[in-house]
Design an enzyme around this catalytic site. Sequence first.
Site, PDB file in Angstrom:
ATOM      1  N   ASN A  14      -0.611   2.625   0.272  1.00  0.00           N
ATOM      2  CA  ASN A  14       0.363   3.233  -0.529  1.00  0.00           C
ATOM      3  C   ASN A  14       1.398   2.243  -1.150  1.00  0.00           C
ATOM      4  O   ASN A  14       1.634   2.252  -2.441  1.00  0.00           O
ATOM      5  CB  ASN A  14       1.215   4.453   0.274  1.00  0.00           C
ATOM      6  N   HIS A 106       4.068  11.615   3.692  1.00  0.00           N
ATOM      7  CA  HIS A 106       3.330  11.865   4.876  1.00  0.00           C
ATOM      8  C   HIS A 106       2.261  12.592   4.698  1.00  0.00           C
ATOM      9  O   HIS A 106       1.921  13.380   3.935  1.00  0.00           O
ATOM     10  CB  HIS A 106       4.481  12.942   5.470  1.00  0.00           C
ATOM     11  N   GLU A 171      -2.616  10.515  -1.538  1.00  0.00           N
ATOM     12  CA  GLU A 171      -1.119  10.202  -1.469  1.00  0.00           C
ATOM     13  C   GLU A 171      -0.780   8.937  -2.343  1.00  0.00           C
ATOM     14  O   GLU A 171       0.371   9.080  -2.996  1.00  0.00           O
ATOM     15  CB  GLU A 171      -1.090   9.315   0.183  1.00  0.00           C
TER      16      GLU A 171
HETATM   17  C1  GAR Z   1      -0.578   7.039   5.215  1.00  0.00           C
HETATM   18  O1  GAR Z   1      -1.493   8.023   5.685  1.00  0.00           O
HETATM   19  C2  GAR Z   1       0.746   7.559   5.400  1.00  0.00           C
HETATM   20  O2  GAR Z   1       0.971   9.004   4.858  1.00  0.00           O
HETATM   21  C3  GAR Z   1       0.911   7.637   7.053  1.00  0.00           C
HETATM   22  O3  GAR Z   1       0.576   6.443   7.397  1.00  0.00           O
HETATM   23  C4  GAR Z   1      -0.459   6.005   6.537  1.00  0.00           C
HETATM   24  C5  GAR Z   1      -0.358   4.694   5.836  1.00  0.00           C
HETATM   25  O4  GAR Z   1      -1.263   4.128   5.190  1.00  0.00           O
HETATM   26  N1  GAR Z   1       2.337   7.651   7.271  1.00  0.00           N
HETATM   27  C6  GAR Z   1       2.693   8.409   8.152  1.00  0.00           C
HETATM   28  O5  GAR Z   1       2.123   9.141   8.948  1.00  0.00           O
HETATM   29  C7  GAR Z   1       4.506   8.313   8.347  1.00  0.00           C
HETATM   30  N2  GAR Z   1       4.923   9.194   9.557  1.00  0.00           N
HETATM   31  P1  GAR Z   1      -1.171   2.877   4.262  1.00  0.00           P
HETATM   32  O6  GAR Z   1      -0.466   1.785   5.205  1.00  0.00           O
HETATM   33  O7  GAR Z   1      -2.484   2.393   3.916  1.00  0.00           O
HETATM   34  O8  GAR Z   1      -0.038   3.160   3.214  1.00  0.00           O
END
Ligand code: GAR
Length: 199
Positions: A14, A106, A171
């Site tokens: 993200n 989220h 996301e």
């Molecule tokens: C993503 O799916 C984000 O939405 C989630 O962790 C992942 C991180 O991916 N966040 C949560 O669950 C927060 N409670 P990334 O490091 O590749 O962005």
Amino acid sequence: MKRIAILISGRGSNMEALLKAHAAGELQAEPVLVISNRAAAPGLDTARAHGVRTEVASFKDREAGEQRVLDLTRECAVELLVLAGFMRVLSPTLIEAFPNRIINIHPSLLPSFPGLHAQRQALEYGVRFSGCTTHFVNAGVDTGPIIRQSVVPVEPDDTEETLSARILEQEHATLVHSVNDWAADRLSVEGRHVRVSAG
Ligand code: GAR
């Protein structure tokens, strides 16, 4: 341009979506700092490759970790914190220092499935649709006023991995849009409601 810091704990896809949007001239804010609570977070290398300053703030002692975030963000004149896969809960101290200026992404349609393993929770519950939510951070866990949501269908043969990957695609765009909404002053918070003005 408004200066933002991105907080990560792991892979940082993200965060990378924000940095790529910035490089493409499609982000109306400037990412000046990436902070991870884990020195081994792979996303730190990605941030460095984009030429963004990286720092580590251990949250083993949360108070000390938050103080470091406060010091770094002051030093860098940061106006918005983006929690992009940041897996620590913030205390009121940091939240009050950035009132309605912390955005979290989220991987579920809140208020369903807050907390950890949101995609697994959705599969176990048997919902037909899940998705992702951006929201301003308040004192609760994933309870702050909702900015944007994107809906993703749950397929009958989904595993946690396949559903997570389908949600993750959404996301990235949802987070970029939300940061742009904020940066362009399109968002106003009235109680639980975030009004989004046109523009
Ligand atoms: C993503 O799916 C984000 O939405 C989630 O962790 C992942 C991180 O991916 N966040 C949560 O669950 C927060 N409670 P990334 O490091 O590749 O962005």
